[in-house]
Design a protein around this motif. Structure first.
Motif, PDB file in Angstrom:
ATOM      1  N   GLU A 110      40.462   7.746  40.757  1.00 40.84           N
ATOM      2  CA  GLU A 110      39.592   6.566  40.804  1.00 40.84           C
ATOM      3  C   GLU A 110      38.584   6.680  41.946  1.00 40.84           C
ATOM      4  OE1 GLU A 110      41.350   2.718  40.637  1.00 40.84           O
ATOM      5  OE2 GLU A 110      43.000   3.366  39.343  1.00 40.84           O
ATOM      6  N   TYR A 111      39.035   7.214  43.070  1.00 43.42           N
ATOM      7  CA  TYR A 111      38.133   7.402  44.210  1.00 43.42           C
ATOM      8  C   TYR A 111      36.975   8.328  43.843  1.00 43.42           C
ATOM      9  CZ  TYR A 111      36.490   9.538  48.598  1.00 43.42           C
ATOM     10  OH  TYR A 111      35.711  10.037  49.620  1.00 43.42           O
ATOM     11  N   PHE A 112      37.291   9.472  43.261  1.00 46.04           N
ATOM     12  CA  PHE A 112      36.228  10.420  42.922  1.00 46.04           C
ATOM     13  C   PHE A 112      35.276   9.845  41.875  1.00 46.04           C
ATOM     14  CE2 PHE A 112      39.042  13.838  44.722  1.00 46.04           C
ATOM     15  CZ  PHE A 112      38.130  14.275  45.680  1.00 46.04           C
ATOM     16  N   ARG A 113      35.809   9.116  40.915  1.00 48.89           N
ATOM     17  CA  ARG A 113      34.943   8.469  39.910  1.00 48.89           C
ATOM     18  C   ARG A 113      33.987   7.481  40.591  1.00 48.89           C
ATOM     19  NH1 ARG A 113      32.549   7.865  34.770  1.00 48.89           N
ATOM     20  NH2 ARG A 113      32.299   5.645  34.342  1.00 48.89           N
ATOM     21  N   ASP A 114      34.528   6.653  41.450  1.00 44.96           N
ATOM     22  CA  ASP A 114      33.716   5.653  42.143  1.00 44.96           C
ATOM     23  C   ASP A 114      32.651   6.319  43.007  1.00 44.96           C
ATOM     24  OD1 ASP A 114      33.547   2.683  43.252  1.00 44.96           O
ATOM     25  OD2 ASP A 114      33.522   4.016  44.988  1.00 44.96           O
ATOM     26  N   GLN A 115      33.043   7.386  43.703  1.00 42.65           N
ATOM     27  CA  GLN A 115      32.102   8.073  44.579  1.00 42.65           C
ATOM     28  C   GLN A 115      30.988   8.759  43.794  1.00 42.65           C
ATOM     29  OE1 GLN A 115      32.689   8.230  48.464  1.00 42.65           O
ATOM     30  NE2 GLN A 115      33.213   6.361  47.373  1.00 42.65           N
ATOM     31  N   LEU A 116      31.330   9.336  42.639  1.00 47.47           N
ATOM     32  CA  LEU A 116      30.294   9.958  41.814  1.00 47.47           C
ATOM     33  C   LEU A 116      29.274   8.923  41.356  1.00 47.47           C
ATOM     34  CD1 LEU A 116      29.044  12.326  40.300  1.00 47.47           C
ATOM     35  CD2 LEU A 116      30.605  11.845  38.395  1.00 47.47           C
ATOM     36  N   MET A 117      29.749   7.770  40.901  1.00 47.24           N
ATOM     37  CA  MET A 117      28.833   6.735  40.447  1.00 47.24           C
ATOM     38  C   MET A 117      27.936   6.240  41.595  1.00 47.24           C
ATOM     39  SD  MET A 117      29.290   6.477  37.211  1.00 47.24           S
ATOM     40  CE  MET A 117      29.553   8.258  37.292  1.00 47.24           C
ATOM     41  N   THR A 118      28.491   6.178  42.806  1.00 47.65           N
ATOM     42  CA  THR A 118      27.684   5.809  43.969  1.00 47.65           C
ATOM     43  C   THR A 118      26.629   6.869  44.247  1.00 47.65           C
ATOM     44  OG1 THR A 118      29.556   4.608  44.941  1.00 47.65           O
ATOM     45  CG2 THR A 118      27.774   5.229  46.429  1.00 47.65           C
ATOM     46  N   LEU A 119      27.016   8.138  44.146  1.00 47.45           N
ATOM     47  CA  LEU A 119      26.051   9.222  44.336  1.00 47.45           C
ATOM     48  C   LEU A 119      24.929   9.149  43.306  1.00 47.45           C
ATOM     49  CD1 LEU A 119      28.302  12.354  45.054  1.00 47.45           C
ATOM     50  CD2 LEU A 119      26.780  11.202  46.662  1.00 47.45           C
ATOM     51  N   VAL A 120      25.267   8.831  42.075  1.00 52.52           N
ATOM     52  CA  VAL A 120      24.249   8.724  41.023  1.00 52.52           C
ATOM     53  C   VAL A 120      23.233   7.637  41.379  1.00 52.52           C
ATOM     54  CG1 VAL A 120      23.855   8.052  38.617  1.00 52.52           C
ATOM     55  CG2 VAL A 120      25.681   9.674  39.178  1.00 52.52           C
ATOM     56  N   ASP A 121      23.726   6.498  41.869  1.00 46.45           N
ATOM     57  CA  ASP A 121      22.822   5.417  42.285  1.00 46.45           C
ATOM     58  C   ASP A 121      21.907   5.885  43.413  1.00 46.45           C
ATOM     59  OD1 ASP A 121      23.929   3.718  40.421  1.00 46.45           O
ATOM     60  OD2 ASP A 121      25.280   2.742  41.852  1.00 46.45           O
ATOM     61  N   HIS A 122      22.480   6.581  44.398  1.00 48.56           N
ATOM     62  CA  HIS A 122      21.689   7.077  45.517  1.00 48.56           C
ATOM     63  C   HIS A 122      20.643   8.076  45.036  1.00 48.56           C
ATOM     64  CE1 HIS A 122      24.993   6.143  48.752  1.00 48.56           C
ATOM     65  NE2 HIS A 122      24.541   5.067  48.148  1.00 48.56           N
ATOM     66  N   ALA A 123      21.060   8.948  44.117  1.00 51.57           N
ATOM     67  CA  ALA A 123      20.154   9.984  43.623  1.00 51.57           C
ATOM     68  C   ALA A 123      18.959   9.371  42.901  1.00 51.57           C
ATOM     69  CB  ALA A 123      20.905  10.927  42.698  1.00 51.57           C
ATOM     70  N   ARG A 124      19.236   8.406  42.056  1.00 48.48           N
ATOM     71  CA  ARG A 124      18.145   7.768  41.311  1.00 48.48           C
ATOM     72  C   ARG A 124      17.211   7.002  42.245  1.00 48.48           C
ATOM     73  NH1 ARG A 124      22.160   6.049  36.325  1.00 48.48           N
ATOM     74  NH2 ARG A 124      21.809   7.944  35.075  1.00 48.48           N
ATOM     75  N   ALA A 125      17.775   6.365  43.259  1.00 50.17           N
ATOM     76  CA  ALA A 125      16.954   5.646  44.220  1.00 50.17           C
ATOM     77  C   ALA A 125      16.047   6.595  45.000  1.00 50.17           C
ATOM     78  CB  ALA A 125      17.841   4.852  45.184  1.00 50.17           C
ATOM     79  N   ALA A 126      16.494   7.847  45.152  1.00 51.82           N
ATOM     80  CA  ALA A 126      15.718   8.849  45.883  1.00 51.82           C
ATOM     81  C   ALA A 126      14.702   9.561  44.990  1.00 51.82           C
ATOM     82  CB  ALA A 126      16.656   9.877  46.513  1.00 51.82           C
ATOM     83  N   GLY A 127      14.670   9.208  43.711  1.00 54.91           N
ATOM     84  CA  GLY A 127      13.677   9.785  42.819  1.00 54.91           C
ATOM     85  C   GLY A 127      14.171  10.888  41.913  1.00 54.91           C
ATOM     86  N   HIS A 128      15.430  11.265  42.018  1.00 54.96           N
ATOM     87  CA  HIS A 128      15.992  12.284  41.127  1.00 54.96           C
ATOM     88  C   HIS A 128      16.242  11.674  39.743  1.00 54.96           C
ATOM     89  CE1 HIS A 128      16.555  14.950  44.537  1.00 54.96           C
ATOM     90  NE2 HIS A 128      17.261  14.020  45.170  1.00 54.96           N
ATOM     91  N   GLN A 129      16.084  12.489  38.719  1.00 56.94           N
ATOM     92  CA  GLN A 129      16.410  12.054  37.364  1.00 56.94           C
ATOM     93  C   GLN A 129      17.816  12.543  37.026  1.00 56.94           C
ATOM     94  OE1 GLN A 129      13.290  12.740  34.346  1.00 56.94           O
ATOM     95  NE2 GLN A 129      11.930  13.319  36.048  1.00 56.94           N
ATOM     96  N   ILE A 130      18.709  11.631  36.701  1.00 62.72           N
ATOM     97  CA  ILE A 130      20.113  11.972  36.458  1.00 62.72           C
ATOM     98  C   ILE A 130      20.496  11.591  35.028  1.00 62.72           C
ATOM     99  CG2 ILE A 130      22.485  11.749  37.248  1.00 62.72           C
ATOM    100  CD1 ILE A 130      20.533  12.884  39.357  1.00 62.72           C
ATOM    101  N   GLU A 131      21.081  12.547  34.329  1.00 61.55           N
ATOM    102  CA  GLU A 131      21.592  12.318  32.969  1.00 61.55           C
ATOM    103  C   GLU A 131      23.076  12.639  32.978  1.00 61.55           C
ATOM    104  OE1 GLU A 131      21.278  11.374  28.838  1.00 61.55           O
ATOM    105  OE2 GLU A 131      19.692  11.298  30.371  1.00 61.55           O
ATOM    106  N   ILE A 132      23.902  11.698  32.526  1.00 66.75           N
ATOM    107  CA  ILE A 132      25.352  11.915  32.464  1.00 66.75           C
ATOM    108  C   ILE A 132      25.774  12.009  31.006  1.00 66.75           C
ATOM    109  CG2 ILE A 132      27.629  11.027  33.104  1.00 66.75           C
ATOM    110  CD1 ILE A 132      26.304   9.467  35.354  1.00 66.75           C
TER     111      ILE A 132
END
Length: 529
Positions: free
Chosen positions: A105-127
């Protein structure tokens, strides 16, 4: 045009790689592929392969933070959620071993947080979840990914392969035989019968817990743990060549203190010696002598060699009843944890295994064979010490008359006869109604790769085992040159025998991403030059 990257596998290796990738100053296009139901959990930490009773074999202090340190994340959880895992917020500490599912659960939560950070920084993320990549094809300087639905239209500049552990699929199991604890055992109904489990490591303990919890419950009263069952006929046998149980995890300073004798420079000199493995053992001996003279004298290390030390190391344990030894060892490590006492020789061996892991691939073939049958067993026994709670559970099962440990010796015979598994060892014949092979991850070869085009390219280049450079770039497959970063742990275990574990995932993932970021920066400079 933005660099387009694929990360195949979103367990810990893929997550740490993704964390490092999104630090790139120029926006990237990153696709994350996960064959499981949810990205970020990782096979060992998923509900399909673990239960709440199964403990992670790493404490929070040892887990490299993704975004939030694991202990901080735990302390922010609602008490009701912690209670569902048998935890209390006021009892959490950084050396605690928590349920494996919670770590997922920790790793899942952390990945989703990273995705939010990445998109906010301008990266395009596709899951892409529930998407298994079945092939990698090199074409015109790009890599095409195939899934069960055929090739993807997106072309990738680089691909990170972070597919993690590989175990037989549940379809290969039957009602009475499980080729691994992760092959449908969690969902199977196991009768109260004779159950044989090959192996005595934490994986084997997990398998025993999966069976035992179907037929009884553990009860705690103070420090005492007991197991109650009304099931008649349940008998679980853990077995290995030696019948030695793992020891309980021991207290030591973290991060590691530097070694005194086995330095990087000293190891490098060993590799140029006429007999490298024996020179490495001389360093090993010197480190033990320096760290713990009393232990060195007791074991007679001055007269031991690289080949005789493992027998001396295990001799006392092999001579005693495994449960008696486990009870004594548990009392010792719990006392030491309470008083922050470090056993010097154990700590020295723990720190040396990482140093030696870095040079194993450079040993001559005959020395490598000696290592695999010798000191490797010592290091694995040392760093694979298990949570104290796991030892308590084994002792509770033994006291309930449910569990035994068997030393098979070598050789032994194992046959599948109809629905039964028959083992013949030391003149005895043992028949099991249920059999579980829990010997853990085995090193894999190029032939085992699930990507036909990449596999054929490597085999054509004469690579029976995938080869990587220091940044984990795959080498030797000309069409894929500079396109594949390869962090699939089972294929790396030949040259890095201790590569399993979350800390290794973090190191590998970070190294792969760092090289990709540097390469992207070089390409950008060339375009503007």
């Amino acid at each position: 045009m933005a660099t387009t990257l694929a990360v195949v596998g979103t367990g810990p290796t893929g997550i740490y790689a993704f964390r490092s990738l999104i630090r790139h100053s120029t926006p990237l296009v990153i696709w994350l592929f996960e064959k499981g139901e949810k990205a970020g959990i990782g096979m060992p930490y998923s509900p399909e392969t673990a239960s709440k009773a199964m403990l992670a074999n790493i404490a929070s202090i040892e887990i490299p933070p993704v975004v939030t340190p694991y202990l901080d994340w735990l302390q922010d959880l609602p008490q009701a959620r912690l209670s569902s895992y048998g935890l209390a917020v006021d009892e959490l500490d950084d050396r605690q071993f928590t349920p494996r599912l919670l770590l997922g659960e920790y790793f899942r939560d952390q990945l989703m947080t990273l995705v939010d950070h990445a998109r906010a920084a301008g990266h395009q993320i596709e899951i892409r979840e529930k998407t298994e990549i079945t092939d990698l094809v090199a074409q015109e300087g790009k890599v095409i990914l195939h899934s069960a639905n055929g090739p993807l239209t997106q072309r990738f500049n680089r691909v990170i392969v972070a597919t993690g552990h590989v175990f037989p699929e549940a379809e290969e199991a039957s009602r009475t035989y499980f080729p691994s604890p992760w092959s449908g055992l969690i969902d199977a109904e196991i009768p109260a019968a004779r159950v044989g489990i090959m192996g005595t490591s934490l994986s084997s303990i997990d398998a025993a817990m999966a069976v035992a919890n179907q037929h009884g419950r553990f009860h705690r009263k103070g420090e005492d743990l007991t197991f109650k069952t009304d099931a008649d006929g349940l008998k679980i046998t853990l077995m290995s060549w030696t019948g030695v149980l793992p020891e309980a995890d021991f207290y030591c300073p973290l991060p590691y203190l530097p070694l005194q004798e086995m330095t990087d420079a000293a190891l490098a000199r060993c590799l140029s010696a006429p007999r490298p493995y024996d020179a490495i053992f001389d360093l090993f001996r010197a480190e033990i002598l320096q760290a713990d003279p009393a232990y060195a004298t007791r074991i007679g290390i001055a007269k031991l060699t690289a080949d005789s030390f493992p027998d001396a190391y295990f001799a006392e344990r092999e001579a005693q009843d495994p449960f008696r030894w486990a009870r004594k060892n548990l009392a010792e490590v719990e006392y030491n944890k309470a008083h922050e006492i470090t056993v010097p020789w154990r700590y020295a061996i723990l720190r040396m295994h990482e140093k030696i892991d870095a040079v194993v691939a450079d040993l001559p073939e005959d020395d490598r064979e000696r290592f695999d049958t010798g000191l490797k067993k010592v290091f694995v026994d040392n760093y694979a010490a298990v949570p104290s709670e796991s030892i308590r559970r084994l002792l509770a099962l033994r006291d309930a008359g449910v569990l035994e440990v068997l030393a098979l010796g070598d050789p032994y015979d194992l046959d599948r006869t109809g629905e039964k598994t028959v083992i013949r060892a030391k003149g005895k014949t043992l028949v099991f109604d249920i059999f579980i092979d829990a010997r853990g991850q085995k090193p894999l070869t190029t032939e085992d790769l699930p990507f036909p085009h990449l596999r054929d390219a490597l085999l054509e280049a004469g690579q029976e085992i995938p080869e990587v450079d220091d940044a984990y770039q795959l080498i030797g497959a000309e069409d894929f040159a500079g396109r594949i970063s390869f962090g699939a742990l089972p294929y790396l275990m030949h040259d890095k025998p201790f590569v399993q574990g979350i800390t290794a995932c973090a190191e590998i993932g970070t190294a792969m991403a760092r090289e990709i970021r540097q390469d992207a920066a070089r390409r950008k400079r060339r375009r503007w030059a």
